[in-house]
Design a protein around this motif. Structure first.
Motif, PDB file in Angstrom:
ATOM      1  N   GLU A   1       0.832  -1.210   0.000  1.00  5.02           N
ATOM      2  CA  GLU A   1       0.000   0.000   0.000  1.00  5.02           C
ATOM      3  C   GLU A   1       0.869   1.264   0.000  1.00  5.02           C
ATOM      4  OE1 GLU A   1      -0.575  -2.751   1.870  1.00  5.02           O
ATOM      5  OE2 GLU A   1      -2.324  -3.367   0.704  1.00  5.02           O
ATOM      6  N   ASP A   2       1.995   1.214   0.719  1.00  4.38           N
ATOM      7  CA  ASP A   2       2.941   2.338   0.706  1.00  4.38           C
ATOM      8  C   ASP A   2       3.492   2.556  -0.703  1.00  4.38           C
ATOM      9  OD1 ASP A   2       2.650   2.584   3.469  1.00  4.38           O
ATOM     10  OD2 ASP A   2       4.523   1.516   3.917  1.00  4.38           O
TER      11      ASP A   2
ATOM     12  N   LYS B   1       0.925   4.311  -2.829  1.00  2.02           N
ATOM     13  CA  LYS B   1       0.890   5.748  -2.503  1.00  2.02           C
ATOM     14  C   LYS B   1       2.091   6.474  -3.079  1.00  2.02           C
ATOM     15  CE  LYS B   1      -0.685   5.065   1.956  1.00  2.02           C
ATOM     16  NZ  LYS B   1      -0.593   5.325   3.363  1.00  2.02           N
TER      17      LYS B   1
END
Length: 193
Positions: free
Chosen positions: A50-51, A54
């Motif tokens: 998820e990082d 982003k």
């Protein structure tokens, strides 16, 4: 405080951001800019898939392709390896921070490298060493083949080759090591059965 100026030590500002609630963080970002509070080291910023999403943003082609595949996969059966490959492209791009291989003679590229252990060797390992192990299968024919890396020997051990794809390469050995350890489960889905 001197006249109309206020002086804040950067460490105090970063601590206030780290310990603040969402409203406080937003206010500090508006005053000092988001970049002030963003970790400088990419390995501190990208710890999860998820990082990585982003880091690249919704408009990055790899993110768009992953989202399209995830939404439209439907009844394709077991396609963990395909999803894992799409995730690894995103992770690799995020960790490389815009660097892409140019395939020039003097350019070095790095890959996570995985050791193959027997069950007996794993049984002799301590708990900490076992945590770093990921089990996966492959085929054997004139050596060992597992999809991502291929070790091949012919005639004698002195005639050994190692073939590795280039799409998931990193700009440094530190990033390759980090990716192999931090995202081992995703590499397992890509390499394993």
């Amino acid at each position: 405080m001197n006249g109309n100026n206020i002086y804040i030590e950067k460490n105090n500002l970063l601590d206030a951001y780290k310990n603040g609630n969402a409203d406080n963080k937003k206010m500090l970002e508006n005053l000092f800019g988001k970049e002030m509070f963003r970790p400088k080291n990419v390995m501190e910023r990208v710890k999860t898939f998820e990082d990585a999403l982003k880091e690249l943003g919704d408009n990055h082609p790899f993110v768009e392709q992953f989202c399209f595949m995830e939404l439209n996969a439907g009844p394709l059966g077991d396609c963990r390896d395909i999803i894992a490959y799409l995730k690894l492209r995103i992770i690799t791009a995020a960790l490389n921070e815009g660097w892409t291989p140019q395939f020039t003679e003097d350019e070095y590229r790095y890959y996570p490298w995985f050791w193959l252990y027997t069950k007996e060797e794993i049984a002799k390992m301590n708990k900490e060493e076992r945590k770093k192990c990921v089990l996966f299968g492959g085929a054997a024919h004139y050596g060992a083949s597992a999809g991502f890396a291929d070790a091949y020997t012919a005639s004698a051990p002195s005639d050994a080759y190692s073939y590795v794809g280039s799409r998931l390469c990193f700009k440094s050995s530190a990033l390759a090591k980090y990716a192999g350890e931090q995202f081992a489960a995703i590499y397992f889905d890509f390499l394993g059965k």
